[in-house]
Design a protein around this motif. Sequence first.
Motif, short mmCIF file in Angstrom:
data_model
loop_
_atom_site.label_atom_id
_atom_site.label_comp_id
_atom_site.label_asym_id
_atom_site.label_seq_id
_atom_site.Cartn_x
_atom_site.Cartn_y
_atom_site.Cartn_z
N ASP A 90 9.71 -33.25 21.87
CA ASP A 90 8.72 -33.43 22.74
C ASP A 90 7.28 -33.68 21.88
OD1 ASP A 90 6.90 -33.91 24.70
OD2 ASP A 90 7.41 -31.92 25.95
N PRO A 91 6.70 -34.85 21.95
CA PRO A 91 5.45 -34.97 21.36
C PRO A 91 4.27 -34.22 22.03
CG PRO A 91 5.97 -37.11 22.35
CD PRO A 91 7.12 -35.91 22.43
N LEU A 92 4.63 -33.66 23.20
CA LEU A 92 3.29 -33.02 23.96
C LEU A 92 3.53 -31.52 23.69
CD1 LEU A 92 3.11 -35.05 27.24
CD2 LEU A 92 1.89 -35.32 25.24
N ALA A 93 4.39 -31.24 22.90
CA ALA A 93 4.72 -29.53 22.70
C ALA A 93 3.54 -29.08 22.03
CB ALA A 93 6.02 -29.34 22.13
N ILE A 94 3.27 -27.93 22.45
CA ILE A 94 2.03 -27.46 21.84
C ILE A 94 2.33 -26.78 20.58
CG2 ILE A 94 0.21 -25.64 22.02
CD1 ILE A 94 0.44 -25.47 25.04
N TYR A 95 3.29 -26.23 20.25
CA TYR A 95 3.60 -25.64 19.00
C TYR A 95 4.82 -26.47 18.41
CZ TYR A 95 1.58 -21.59 20.98
OH TYR A 95 0.68 -20.53 21.75
N PHE A 96 4.42 -26.60 17.11
CA PHE A 96 5.45 -27.54 16.32
C PHE A 96 6.76 -26.71 16.01
CE2 PHE A 96 6.96 -28.57 11.90
CZ PHE A 96 7.32 -29.92 12.08
N LYS A 97 7.82 -27.32 16.21
CA LYS A 97 9.09 -26.77 15.89
C LYS A 97 9.79 -27.66 15.12
CE LYS A 97 12.95 -24.69 18.35
NZ LYS A 97 13.60 -24.67 19.65
N GLU A 98 10.11 -27.22 13.79
CA GLU A 98 10.86 -27.93 12.65
C GLU A 98 12.36 -28.09 13.26
OE1 GLU A 98 11.46 -27.86 7.79
OE2 GLU A 98 10.12 -26.50 8.98
N LYS A 99 12.79 -29.30 12.98
CA LYS A 99 14.37 -29.28 13.30
C LYS A 99 14.84 -28.78 12.30
CE LYS A 99 13.10 -33.88 15.75
NZ LYS A 99 13.53 -35.11 15.73
N SER A 100 16.41 -28.21 12.95
CA SER A 100 17.30 -27.80 11.74
C SER A 100 18.07 -29.00 10.95
CB SER A 100 18.30 -26.77 12.57
OG SER A 100 19.08 -27.80 13.48
N GLU A 101 18.71 -28.44 10.17
CA GLU A 101 19.49 -29.50 9.45
C GLU A 101 20.63 -30.32 10.41
OE1 GLU A 101 22.46 -30.04 5.24
OE2 GLU A 101 21.49 -28.43 5.91
N TYR A 102 21.11 -29.61 11.21
CA TYR A 102 21.91 -29.89 12.48
C TYR A 102 21.41 -30.95 13.29
CZ TYR A 102 25.36 -30.29 15.97
OH TYR A 102 26.16 -30.92 17.22
N GLN A 103 20.10 -30.69 13.84
CA GLN A 103 19.38 -31.50 14.80
C GLN A 103 19.17 -32.63 14.00
OE1 GLN A 103 16.43 -28.79 15.57
NE2 GLN A 103 17.09 -28.62 17.87
N GLU A 104 18.81 -32.82 12.61
CA GLU A 104 18.41 -33.77 12.09
C GLU A 104 19.83 -34.74 11.92
OE1 GLU A 104 15.75 -35.25 10.99
OE2 GLU A 104 14.41 -33.54 11.01
N LEU A 105 20.78 -34.16 11.64
CA LEU A 105 22.13 -35.07 11.39
C LEU A 105 22.64 -35.58 12.80
CD1 LEU A 105 23.91 -32.68 8.75
CD2 LEU A 105 23.18 -34.98 8.23
N TYR A 106 22.38 -34.80 13.76
CA TYR A 106 22.72 -35.15 14.86
C TYR A 106 22.06 -36.59 15.54
CZ TYR A 106 24.20 -35.19 19.60
OH TYR A 106 24.71 -35.44 21.34
N GLN A 107 20.77 -36.28 15.39
CA GLN A 107 19.62 -37.41 15.58
C GLN A 107 20.07 -38.70 14.84
OE1 GLN A 107 15.58 -36.27 16.12
NE2 GLN A 107 14.85 -38.32 15.36
N GLN A 108 20.32 -38.70 13.79
CA GLN A 108 20.75 -39.64 12.81
C GLN A 108 21.94 -40.30 13.01
OE1 GLN A 108 20.36 -38.47 8.74
NE2 GLN A 108 18.29 -37.75 9.02
N SER A 109 22.89 -39.53 13.81
CA SER A 109 24.35 -39.84 14.12
C SER A 109 24.30 -40.89 15.37
CB SER A 109 25.39 -38.78 14.20
OG SER A 109 25.03 -38.02 15.33
N ILE A 110 23.38 -40.79 16.27
CA ILE A 110 23.16 -41.39 17.29
C ILE A 110 22.93 -43.04 16.88
CG2 ILE A 110 22.23 -41.89 19.55
CD1 ILE A 110 21.42 -39.03 19.56
N LYS A 111 23.87 -43.77 17.27
CA LYS A 111 23.96 -45.35 17.06
C LYS A 111 23.60 -46.08 18.40
CE LYS A 111 24.74 -44.32 12.88
NZ LYS A 111 23.58 -44.17 12.12
N ALA A 112 23.85 -45.41 19.62
CA ALA A 112 23.64 -46.23 20.71
C ALA A 112 23.24 -45.14 21.95
CB ALA A 112 24.74 -47.20 21.04
N ILE A 113 22.56 -45.53 22.98
CA ILE A 113 22.30 -44.65 23.98
C ILE A 113 22.84 -45.42 25.25
CG2 ILE A 113 20.33 -43.54 25.29
CD1 ILE A 113 19.18 -42.90 22.77
N LEU A 114 23.46 -44.80 25.96
CA LEU A 114 23.90 -45.48 27.31
C LEU A 114 23.32 -44.84 28.51
CD1 LEU A 114 25.90 -47.27 28.68
CD2 LEU A 114 27.34 -45.26 28.88
#
Length: 485
Positions: A90-114
Motif C-alpha cells: 500500500d503506497p499510502l501506508a504511513i510506515y515503510f514495511k520491508e518485504k520479506s524474501e518470500y513476499q518478493e519471490l511470491y510477487q515475482q512469481s505472479i504472471k497473470a491476474i484474473l
Amino acid sequence: MMPRIVAFIPAHNEEKSIRDCLAGLADQTLPKYVQLDIFVIADNCNDRTEEITFEAARDFGLNVIVLTTKNNKQRKVGALNTAWKYIYGDPLAIYFKEKSEYQELYQQSIKAILGMDADSRLAPGALKNLWDDLMSQRNIGGVMAKYTMRLPKKKKLLSKDDVHYEEKIESGEYGGPMARWWTHQQKQDMASWLLNLQYHGGSTYVLGGQATLFRPEALQEVVDKNKLDGPWQNDSDVEDMLLTWQLQKLNWKTLISPKARCFVDSMRNYHSFRQQRNKWQAGTVDLLTNKQLNVHTTHKWRLWRSQIKFLLDLTVRVLFVLLLAVSIATDQFYWSWIWITPIILASILNTILAIKTPMHRPIDVILAALLISPEIYLWVNLITFCQVWLDKLSAHKKDGWANQYKAERGATKSKLGLGLFTFSLIVGIIIYLCVRYREFLTSEPVQQAIYPYLMSGWIFLTYLTIIASIAMIYQIWTLRARHKA
C-alpha cells in the motif's frame, strides 16, 4: 517458486453464488507448471459468504485466501484494490514495511491476474485459453472472456410440493417466461457486441470485470503513471472501462479471447435491467465527456457512433409516429411499398443475430424475425439513453452502483406500470380528440396548412431511414464472417 495466476474475486453478500464461481475455477486445466491462487474479498458482508468460501475451497481442493473488508466505501473498486495491496503493498501506508524474501519471490512469481465477479463461472478450459492469448504477445495488457448470460431454468419444472421450492426460486436458478425473455435479449445484445468487436480485430474498449486476465506489469504501470494506490479507480461507475482506457493510453493491447467463455448472471426484470444499463450508459457518457480524467481510447469514435445510433433510432421512431398520427388525423396518409424495405432489413439482421447467439431457442429466433423482441428491447434502451443524457445536464449526480444494488435486491420499485398507464391515457385522449374534431381536421384549409410540414417531415424521415438502412446492411455484411459470439 513456480509461476502462478492469482484470481481476485470481490464478493459482497454472495453466499448464493460464490460456491458455483469457485466450482468453475476448480474445473479449469491450468497451464503446465503454473499454479492458481484465489483471493476472495469478502466485502462488507453480513451473510455466510466467508463460511461458504472456506467450505468450497476445502471441497474442491483450491488454494483460497479470504480477505475481509470493513467499512469499505468504494465497493467493488475498494475490494479489488484490497487484494492488490495485500500482494503489492500500500503506497499510502504511513510506515515503510520491508518485504520479506518470500513476499518478493511470491510477487515475482505472479504472471497473470484474473479479475472475476462472484456470480460468474468460467467454462471448462477458459482459463487456459485466456492464458494462451495473454502470453501470445508481450504488449497485451489484458484479455477478456466472451460473456454469455445463463438462461434460468423453467419455473414450471419445479413442483410446488418440493420442500426446497422457495429456496430454489430465491436462488435465481429458476425463472418465469419474462425472466427467460429478458435474459435472452441481454444475451443477444452481448452476442452482437462480441461479433462486432471480433470483426474489427478483437480489440475492446472495455475489459469486463466478469472475467478478464491481466498482465501484472500493465496494471503496475497504470498505478505508477497515474500515482494511484491500486489499478482500479472509483472515479467512474464503469471502473473496468476506465482501467481499459488507461491501459490503452500506455500502449497496452486490450483484447477479447476468441475461445474463452464465461457464464454470467443477467438482470431478470425490467427494473433491475434499467438500473444496470443506466449505470453502464452514464459511466460511458461520463468517460466520453469528462476531460478531467485525462483518458482516451482508440475506440472513442465507435462509442460516439453508438450514441449517435441511439439518437438516430429515437428520432426515426418518434418522427414516424408523429407524422403517421398527423397524416391519419388529417386524412393525408398514403401507403408506399418501399417503406417495407427497412423492416425486411431489420428482420434479416435480428434473425441472423438470434441464430448466432449461443444456446438460442426457436421462440427467440421467431420473435426476432417478427421484430417483436428487438423493438421492445430497443425502446427500453432508448428510454435509458434519454434519461442518462437528461441526468448529464442536471447538477445532481446519481450513485449508479447503489441504485443497481437496491434494484437487484428489490429495495426499489419499477415505474413501468405507471409509465404505461400514463402513455395509454395520453394516446386515448389524443384519439378521442381526433375523432371528435375529425371534420375540422380533415377540412381543406387545415389540410393545406399542414401539408407542407408533412411533406418536409416525410422527406427528412426518408433520409434518416436511408442512413439507418445502410447501417443495417453494413452490419449484415459483417455478420457473414465466421466469428462466434
